[in-house]
Scaffold this motif. Structure first.
Motif, PDB file in Angstrom:
ATOM      1  N   ASP A 145      -9.595 -11.799   5.610  1.00  0.00           N
ATOM      2  CA  ASP A 145      -9.643 -10.335   5.626  1.00  0.00           C
ATOM      3  C   ASP A 145     -10.983  -9.914   5.034  1.00  0.00           C
ATOM      4  OD1 ASP A 145      -9.026  -7.687   5.825  1.00  0.00           O
ATOM      5  OD2 ASP A 145      -7.436  -7.692   4.312  1.00  0.00           O
TER       6      ASP A 145
ATOM      7  N   HIS B  66     -18.434  -0.241   4.092  1.00  0.00           N
ATOM      8  CA  HIS B  66     -18.430   0.809   3.073  1.00  0.00           C
ATOM      9  C   HIS B  66     -19.453   1.897   3.397  1.00  0.00           C
ATOM     10  CE1 HIS B  66     -15.665  -1.257   0.403  1.00  0.00           C
ATOM     11  NE2 HIS B  66     -16.385  -2.356   0.517  1.00  0.00           N
TER      12      HIS B  66
ATOM     13  N   SER C 154     -17.369  -9.794   1.472  1.00  0.00           N
ATOM     14  CA  SER C 154     -16.318  -9.963   0.464  1.00  0.00           C
ATOM     15  C   SER C 154     -14.985 -10.104   1.191  1.00  0.00           C
ATOM     16  CB  SER C 154     -16.274  -8.762  -0.478  1.00  0.00           C
ATOM     17  OG  SER C 154     -17.533  -8.554  -1.086  1.00  0.00           O
ATOM     18  N   THR C 155     -13.941 -10.438   0.440  1.00  0.00           N
ATOM     19  CA  THR C 155     -12.606 -10.533   1.022  1.00  0.00           C
ATOM     20  C   THR C 155     -11.667  -9.548   0.347  1.00  0.00           C
ATOM     21  OG1 THR C 155     -11.967 -12.296  -0.507  1.00  0.00           O
ATOM     22  CG2 THR C 155     -12.913 -12.972   1.612  1.00  0.00           C
ATOM     23  N   LYS C 156     -10.591  -9.209   1.065  1.00  0.00           N
ATOM     24  CA  LYS C 156      -9.601  -8.268   0.531  1.00  0.00           C
ATOM     25  C   LYS C 156      -8.270  -8.983   0.313  1.00  0.00           C
ATOM     26  CE  LYS C 156     -10.512  -5.206   3.837  1.00  0.00           C
ATOM     27  NZ  LYS C 156     -10.529  -3.954   4.636  1.00  0.00           N
ATOM     28  N   THR C 157      -7.365  -8.924   1.276  1.00  0.00           N
ATOM     29  CA  THR C 157      -6.025  -9.473   1.066  1.00  0.00           C
ATOM     30  C   THR C 157      -5.937 -10.978   1.285  1.00  0.00           C
ATOM     31  OG1 THR C 157      -5.394  -9.053   3.369  1.00  0.00           O
ATOM     32  CG2 THR C 157      -5.000  -7.283   1.781  1.00  0.00           C
TER      33      THR C 157
ATOM     34  N   GLU D 156       0.841  -1.177   0.000  1.00  0.00           N
ATOM     35  CA  GLU D 156       0.000   0.000   0.000  1.00  0.00           C
ATOM     36  C   GLU D 156       0.885   1.239   0.000  1.00  0.00           C
ATOM     37  OE1 GLU D 156      -2.434  -0.218   3.399  1.00  0.00           O
ATOM     38  OE2 GLU D 156      -3.641  -1.867   2.627  1.00  0.00           O
TER      39      GLU D 156
ATOM     40  N   VAL E 235     -14.739  -7.855   4.493  1.00  0.00           N
ATOM     41  CA  VAL E 235     -15.348  -6.533   4.386  1.00  0.00           C
ATOM     42  C   VAL E 235     -16.816  -6.727   4.019  1.00  0.00           C
ATOM     43  CG1 VAL E 235     -14.698  -6.254   1.946  1.00  0.00           C
ATOM     44  CG2 VAL E 235     -15.168  -4.224   3.353  1.00  0.00           C
TER      45      VAL E 235
ATOM     46  N   GLU F 165      -9.935   3.241   5.947  1.00  0.00           N
ATOM     47  CA  GLU F 165      -9.534   1.865   5.655  1.00  0.00           C
ATOM     48  C   GLU F 165     -10.015   1.380   4.292  1.00  0.00           C
ATOM     49  OE1 GLU F 165      -9.728  -2.661   7.460  1.00  0.00           O
ATOM     50  OE2 GLU F 165     -10.912  -1.082   8.417  1.00  0.00           O
ATOM     51  N   GLU F 166     -11.305   1.481   4.028  1.00  0.00           N
ATOM     52  CA  GLU F 166     -11.825   0.878   2.803  1.00  0.00           C
ATOM     53  C   GLU F 166     -11.411   1.666   1.567  1.00  0.00           C
ATOM     54  OE1 GLU F 166     -12.601  -1.963   3.377  1.00  0.00           O
ATOM     55  OE2 GLU F 166     -12.996  -1.757   5.511  1.00  0.00           O
TER      56      GLU F 166
ATOM     57  N   ALA G  15      -7.950   0.495   0.871  1.00  0.00           N
ATOM     58  CA  ALA G  15      -7.998  -0.842   0.282  1.00  0.00           C
ATOM     59  C   ALA G  15      -8.389  -0.788  -1.190  1.00  0.00           C
ATOM     60  CB  ALA G  15      -8.986  -1.718   1.048  1.00  0.00           C
ATOM     61  N   ALA G  16      -9.184   0.233  -1.550  1.00  0.00           N
ATOM     62  CA  ALA G  16      -9.616   0.385  -2.938  1.00  0.00           C
ATOM     63  C   ALA G  16      -8.598   1.125  -3.785  1.00  0.00           C
ATOM     64  CB  ALA G  16     -10.958   1.112  -2.983  1.00  0.00           C
TER      65      ALA G  16
END
Length: 348
Positions: A134, A141, A127-130, A13, A136, A163-164, A167-168
């Motif tokens: 992880d 949102h 949903s998932t991120k990393t 990031e 979300v 945070e979000e 992440a985006a």
């Protein structure tokens, strides 16, 4: 091995600090220089007299930590009473330049908490991120947009780290401008499973220094606030950190984080073993780093460490811990900066 806690984003990031930075950890405040002990436990050994200020010597960091900033440090926080503790609502002087910001942050944290409580027992879009751990949700949102849009309307010249949005792909840069640092739902995995340890976290920094923090425990309706130089409170009761000064009498908090690769799991379990061999009273994982840090500020726990923390996990909580008499430091004993540079952190 040392422990240092980094404030910033995950590996890859673009979370940087203009004007440099350091690693972080939380530790006990003592007059004069901070006492540190280099403690290395060997298999089969234990210690009943390891000072909390020496926990960095007990824990082990990932290989290559601090090189390229791929891992945030965990934090060590040692607690000590900070003197006479008053009662009542967190004071904000009438001439305080950020008085209105504090009031708006409290209002928005409560409002966000209502949204989260309403959604708590409803079906969620996850949903998932990393990683697969992880998580979300649409509530993350929605709450982030609610907070950021309200703040932008009220304070159009201010900057935001959320945070979000990060992440985006939004850049995470802490400049001298007034900056809001937001975790809309801390404890998303808890939220998904209806485990009632979930918080909203709003921190505020000016000139790269934290001014205040607001954390709202959504399900228990506990409001934690800290204003630089004016104390830390929970629902009007002033907070004070623990008086515990050695590991053998400590209750220690930690979090696993989203990574589940064999190396990370081995390190996580190894560090737990090291602390237990040092005769810690116990280790707890509650699923919310911000609320774990609030437990430190309230004196309910004595230490905290974790890999992979972000600035939004730490911003608000750091002010609260400092104002409750704790210290946020890296493992060299230096005061932590918000977006720092090494990889582990520990708090007593």
């Amino acid at each position: 091995h040392s422990l240092a806690q980094r404030r910033g984003g995950e590996a890859g990031e673009s979370c940087t600090r203009r004007a440099g930075g350091d690693s972080s950890a939380v530790r006990k405040r003592r007059p004069g220089r901070l006492k540190r002990a280099a403690v290395r436990l060997q298999p089969g050994e234990g210690s009943s007299q390891v000072p909390l200020s020496g926990a960095a010597g007990v824990l082990q960091g990932p290989e290559g930590e601090g090189k390229g900033g791929e891992e945030r440090a965990a934090g060590v926080a040692a607690m000590k009473p900070s003197g006479e503790q008053g009662a009542g609502v967190a004071p904000v002087a009438e001439d305080d330049p950020w008085k209105e910001c504090v009031e708006v942050a409290v209002q928005l944290a409560r409002q966000a908490g209502q949204v989260i409580r309403k959604a708590f027992d409803e079906e969620k879009q996850v949903s998932t991120k990393t990683s697969a751990a992880d998580l979300v949700t649409e509530t993350d949102h929605f709450v982030e947009n609610l907070i950021v849009s309200a703040l932008k309307e009220k304070f159009p010249s201010h900057r935001f780290i959320a945070e979000e949005a990060t992440a985006a792909g939004s850049k995470c840069i802490l400049s001298a401008s007034p900056t809001w640092i937001i975790d809309p739902v801390d404890g998303t995995c808890n939220f998904v499973h209806r485990f009632p340890t979930v918080a909203v976290s709003i921190g505020f920094a000016v000139n790269q220094e934290l001014e205040f923090g607001v954390i709202y425990h959504c399900t228990e309706e506990r409001l934690y606030t800290g204003r630089r130089g004016q104390g830390a409170y929970c629902n009007g009761k002033r907070l004070q950190v623990s008086k515990v000064t050695d590991i053998s009498k400590a209750l220690i908090l930690t979090e696993i984080g989203p990574k589940r690769d064999p190396e990370t799991l081995k390190l996580f379990l190894s560090n737990m073993e090291r602390l237990l061999r040092a005769q810690a009273h116990g280790i707890r994982v509650i699923g919310s780093s911000t609320l774990a840090l609030c437990h430190l500020a309230s004196g309910a726990a004595d230490a905290y460490y974790q890999f992979g923390l972000h600035c939004w996990d730490l911003a608000a909580a750091t002010v609260i811990i400092r104002e409750a008499g704790g210290v946020v430091i890296d493992t060299s004993g230096k005061q932590n900066t918000l977006l720092g540079g090494s990889s582990i952190g520990v708090m007593f």
